[in-house]
Design an enzyme around this catalytic site. Structure first.
Site, PDB file in Angstrom:
ATOM      1  N   SER A 119       2.492   2.669   5.252  1.00 57.08           N
ATOM      2  CA  SER A 119       2.828   3.406   6.234  1.00 57.08           C
ATOM      3  C   SER A 119       2.649   4.917   5.972  1.00 57.08           C
ATOM      4  O   SER A 119       3.226   5.641   6.822  1.00 57.08           O
ATOM      5  CB  SER A 119       4.522   3.228   6.150  1.00 57.08           C
ATOM      6  OG  SER A 119       4.948   3.400   4.814  1.00 57.08           O
ATOM      7  N   GLU A 152       0.753  -0.054  14.395  1.00 55.88           N
ATOM      8  CA  GLU A 152      -0.312   1.210  14.427  1.00 55.88           C
ATOM      9  C   GLU A 152      -1.583   0.834  13.528  1.00 55.88           C
ATOM     10  O   GLU A 152      -1.614   0.064  12.577  1.00 55.88           O
ATOM     11  CB  GLU A 152       0.305   2.104  13.414  1.00 55.88           C
ATOM     12  CG  GLU A 152       1.607   3.119  14.118  1.00 55.88           C
ATOM     13  CD  GLU A 152       1.854   4.139  13.325  1.00 55.88           C
ATOM     14  OE1 GLU A 152       2.108   5.377  13.827  1.00 55.88           O
ATOM     15  OE2 GLU A 152       1.969   4.161  11.955  1.00 55.88           O
ATOM     16  N   ASN A 190       5.885   7.224  11.332  1.00 52.83           N
ATOM     17  CA  ASN A 190       6.577   7.966  10.073  1.00 52.83           C
ATOM     18  C   ASN A 190       6.420   9.199  10.089  1.00 52.83           C
ATOM     19  O   ASN A 190       7.218  10.061   9.334  1.00 52.83           O
ATOM     20  CB  ASN A 190       6.264   7.141   8.685  1.00 52.83           C
ATOM     21  CG  ASN A 190       6.722   5.850   8.664  1.00 52.83           C
ATOM     22  OD1 ASN A 190       7.864   5.719   9.110  1.00 52.83           O
ATOM     23  ND2 ASN A 190       6.174   4.932   8.275  1.00 52.83           N
TER      24      ASN A 190
END
Length: 291
Positions: A119, A152, A190
């Site tokens: 992430s 993503e 994020n």
């Protein structure tokens, strides 16, 4: 290239969710972990979640049974490596991820695409330690994977067009939507989300509001489905802290300094839902704020 077999390394929260959606989409899935208990829990959870989808008439009983039959759980990482596409879904620690890719290396097929569900960690850096940086991509699913629609896709500096397009085709087959992100710390979601959570922790740390009032303010005042501290507990406070450290180290900007209170909670082992305590205490019938 035509992808039909998928290896997933890591049977935790993200790994089992990825295995669930891949098997449901018709892929043959090999789910690998170093812990047999983790594998057993993952398969049981996948079955439970598929049952829930059947009860809600999202899928048929036949689709559930077929999906379960496509999942093989194993302690042998070599079996996960000998697939068309490998998705690393281990803990958000770069050293651990490097070790996994090193372990996979002798077992990969010549055409195997390597991806990471990281992430926040640099895809270029992870790829550079493998024998196929051109066949390496960031493949970041959102949690919970069966519910969330976004993936993503992050290209490293060496990622080739064929690798990107092959993974884009997988996202399409899953019925999800891809967002392309450049390889900068924490990518898109994020980069925006976790500093907001960190700011909510600062708001708590500085006494501007308590846990309940902060979450209530953002749910009712900004129409967020979950408050930022509730969301932090769901994500895992250790993961939130790891992402803030990646942002702080990678961008060298003080606005990304992790809140000391977030660090303190992680040091205490209060990581959120997975440890039954975080900004809320989950050991009773109802979550109770811890501050």
């Amino acid at each position: 290239m035509d992808i039909s077999t998928i290896g997933i390394v890591g049977a935790g929260q993200m790994g089992n969710g990825i295995a669930h959606v891949m098997a449901l989409a018709g892929y043959s899935v090999t789910l690998s972990d170093v812990d047999q208990d983790a594998l057993d829990k993952a398969v049981a959870l996948i079955e439970k979640n598929l049952d829930r989808q059947v009860s809600r008439e999202k899928i048929s009983a036949e689709e559930r049974d077929s999906a379960l039959s496509r999942i093989t759980a194993t302690l042998d990482i070599a079996k996960a490596g000998a697939t068309d596409l490998v998705i690393e879904a281990a803990t958000e620690q770069e050293a651990v991820k490097h070790k996994i890719f090193e372990s996979l290396a002798p077992h990969l097929l010549p055409h195997t695409i390597l991806t990471s569900n990281t992430s926040s960690i640099s895809i270029t850096r992870l790829a550079s330690r493998t024998d196929r940086p051109e066949k390496f991509l960031g493949f970041h699913f959102m949690n919970p994977v069966p519910v969330m629609q976004l993936v993503e896709l992050i290209r490293g500096i060496a990622t080739d067009k064929e690798t990107y397009e092959a993974c884009m085709a997988v996202v399409d087959r899953l019925g999800k939507t891809a967002a392309s992100a450049e390889d900068f710390p924490a990518f898109i979601v994020n980069r925006i989300l976790v500093p907001m959570i960190n700011e909510a922790v600062y708001t708590l740390y500085e006494g501007v509001g308590n846990v309940r009032s902060i979450d209530l303010a953002m749910k009712l005042g900004a129409n967020h489905p979950m408050g930022p501290l509730e969301l932090a507990d769901f994500i895992g406070l250790d993961t939130c802290l790891a992402i803030m450290n990646v942002l702080h180290d990678g961008l060298a900007d003080t606005k990304y300094r992790p809140c000391p209170l977030l660090t303190k909670y992680v040091e205490a082992g209060w990581l959120g839902r997975k440890t039954k305590r975080g900004f809320y205490d989950y050991r009773g019938d109802e979550p109770v704020p811890t501050r």
